[in-house]
Design a protein around this motif. Structure first.
Motif, mmCIF file in Angstrom:
data_model
loop_
_atom_site.group_PDB
_atom_site.id
_atom_site.type_symbol
_atom_site.label_atom_id
_atom_site.label_comp_id
_atom_site.label_asym_id
_atom_site.label_seq_id
_atom_site.Cartn_x
_atom_site.Cartn_y
_atom_site.Cartn_z
ATOM 1 N N GLU A 39 -3.439 -0.240 9.971
ATOM 2 C CA GLU A 39 -4.454 -0.265 11.020
ATOM 3 C C GLU A 39 -3.985 -1.237 12.088
ATOM 4 O O GLU A 39 -4.175 -2.448 11.972
ATOM 5 N N GLY A 40 -3.333 -0.707 13.099
ATOM 6 C CA GLY A 40 -2.781 -1.578 14.119
ATOM 7 C C GLY A 40 -1.697 -2.465 13.527
ATOM 8 O O GLY A 40 -0.750 -1.981 12.911
ATOM 9 N N ARG A 41 -1.882 -3.764 13.640
ATOM 10 C CA ARG A 41 -0.888 -4.707 13.123
ATOM 11 C C ARG A 41 -1.188 -5.137 11.683
ATOM 12 O O ARG A 41 -0.480 -5.973 11.129
ATOM 13 N N ALA A 42 -2.217 -4.559 11.091
ATOM 14 C CA ALA A 42 -2.594 -4.915 9.722
ATOM 15 C C ALA A 42 -2.344 -3.741 8.776
ATOM 16 O O ALA A 42 -2.349 -2.572 9.180
ATOM 17 N N ASP A 43 -2.134 -4.059 7.507
ATOM 18 C CA ASP A 43 -2.042 -3.051 6.461
ATOM 19 C C ASP A 43 -3.228 -3.234 5.521
ATOM 20 O O ASP A 43 -3.649 -4.372 5.256
ATOM 21 N N VAL A 44 -3.754 -2.128 5.018
ATOM 22 C CA VAL A 44 -4.935 -2.175 4.159
ATOM 23 C C VAL A 44 -4.689 -1.408 2.873
ATOM 24 O O VAL A 44 -4.238 -0.257 2.896
ATOM 25 N N PHE A 45 -4.987 -2.042 1.755
ATOM 26 C CA PHE A 45 -4.912 -1.393 0.445
ATOM 27 C C PHE A 45 -6.318 -1.277 -0.109
ATOM 28 O O PHE A 45 -7.092 -2.233 -0.071
ATOM 29 N N LEU A 46 -6.647 -0.096 -0.626
ATOM 30 C CA LEU A 46 -7.955 0.126 -1.237
ATOM 31 C C LEU A 46 -7.785 0.816 -2.581
ATOM 32 O O LEU A 46 -7.104 1.833 -2.684
ATOM 33 N N HIS A 47 -8.397 0.225 -3.601
ATOM 34 C CA HIS A 47 -8.483 0.888 -4.902
ATOM 35 C C HIS A 47 -9.956 1.163 -5.164
ATOM 36 O O HIS A 47 -10.757 0.251 -5.328
ATOM 37 N N ASP A 48 -10.317 2.433 -5.161
ATOM 38 C CA ASP A 48 -11.694 2.875 -5.374
ATOM 39 C C ASP A 48 -11.705 3.727 -6.636
ATOM 40 O O ASP A 48 -11.108 4.806 -6.668
ATOM 41 N N ASP A 49 -12.371 3.234 -7.695
ATOM 42 C CA ASP A 49 -12.291 3.936 -8.979
ATOM 43 C C ASP A 49 -13.225 5.134 -9.094
ATOM 44 O O ASP A 49 -13.344 5.754 -10.147
ATOM 45 N N ARG A 50 -13.916 5.478 -8.013
ATOM 46 C CA ARG A 50 -14.790 6.654 -7.942
ATOM 47 C C ARG A 50 -16.067 6.514 -8.788
ATOM 48 O O ARG A 50 -16.779 7.481 -9.004
ATOM 49 N N THR A 51 -16.332 5.325 -9.301
ATOM 50 C CA THR A 51 -17.583 5.105 -10.033
ATOM 51 C C THR A 51 -18.532 4.230 -9.225
ATOM 52 O O THR A 51 -19.652 3.966 -9.657
ATOM 53 N N GLY A 52 -18.049 3.750 -8.086
ATOM 54 C CA GLY A 52 -18.855 2.849 -7.264
ATOM 55 C C GLY A 52 -18.252 1.462 -7.133
ATOM 56 O O GLY A 52 -18.742 0.630 -6.372
ATOM 57 N N ASP A 53 -17.174 1.208 -7.894
ATOM 58 C CA ASP A 53 -16.491 -0.084 -7.823
ATOM 59 C C ASP A 53 -15.215 0.061 -6.997
ATOM 60 O O ASP A 53 -14.504 1.069 -7.099
ATOM 61 N N SER A 54 -14.900 -0.949 -6.215
ATOM 62 C CA SER A 54 -13.678 -0.895 -5.410
ATOM 63 C C SER A 54 -13.217 -2.300 -5.061
ATOM 64 O O SER A 54 -13.995 -3.256 -5.083
#
Length: 227
Positions: A39-54
């Protein structure tokens, strides 16, 4: 924040998150739970376990911020079983808000990136840790909570800091024990930083049969810097 987690792991964690996202892309395709994007000059990591926790890690110029959403935690504004939420429900029915103090003192440049993430995710955050490059430790806000309340800090353990953690995740999520060939492939990618055709075949036998799908997959891996 885990005692063995320090700001000096930034580049190591950044690399590991990219790798985990790439491996998950091969193994689970559109159903993957590990995502890495710029995202622009930043990098983003997301782990979303699909149960509502992330858990989300934003690697930005000048610092880093990690936020977690534990939907069953009493800290969650969407957990209606929480006494706190019951007492605030009239205020939160229209727009959920995180617990007071979670984002206190987060540097403005990092907070802007947190709030820019899709879906107003920041409103459901149950914990937040951050640091700036001039710091040698992580910080968190002075949160209003009872001593026995769980903010969901256990989600920090789901960050893919090494091959073993990622293999454990896949075996648990897929409900199967992985053969040595798959595990060896994960370990090799964590060591050398590239996903080869042989690795893809180990995780997804026959993937090359669909030339168009394979070309799309390898292009996505290349965009992650893994080819």
């Amino acid at each position: 924040m885990p005692d063995d987690f320090d700001p000096f792991e930034r580049e190591f964690l950044h690399r590991a998150c990219r790798i985990a996202s790439g491996i998950d892309l091969v193994v689970c395709g559109k159903y993957r739970t590990h995502h890495f994007e710029s995202e622009g000059r930043a990098d983003v990591f997301l782990h979303d376990d699909r149960t509502g926790d992330s858990i989300e890690a934003i690697f930005a110029p000048g610092g880093m911020v990690i936020t977690g959403v534990a939907h069953e935690s009493s800290m969650s504004p969407s957990n209606l079983d929480s006494p706190y939420c019951r007492s605030k429900i009239s205020l939160q029915r229209e727009r959920l808000l995180p617990r007071v103090g979670i984002f206190d003192e987060v540097p403005a440049t990092l907070m802007r990136r947190v709030k820019k993430r899709p879906g107003d995710r920041w409103r459901s955050v149950t914990f937040c840790y951050w640091y700036e490059d001039v710091d040698d430790e992580w910080y968190s806000g002075d949160v209003e909570k009872d001593e026995d309340e769980d903010e969901g800090g256990w989600l920090m353990g789901s960050l893919p800091r090494d091959a073993e953690r990622l293999v454990d995740y896949f075996e648990d999520a897929l409900g199967e024990s992985w053969p040595k060939s798959r595990i060896d492939a994960v370990e090799a990618v964590f060591e050398f930083g590239k996903i080869t055709d042989a690795h893809i075949e180990a995780w997804k036998p026959g993937a090359k049969k669909s030339r168009s799908s394979y070309a799309k997959l390898t292009k996505q891996l290349a965009e992650l810097g893994l080819r």
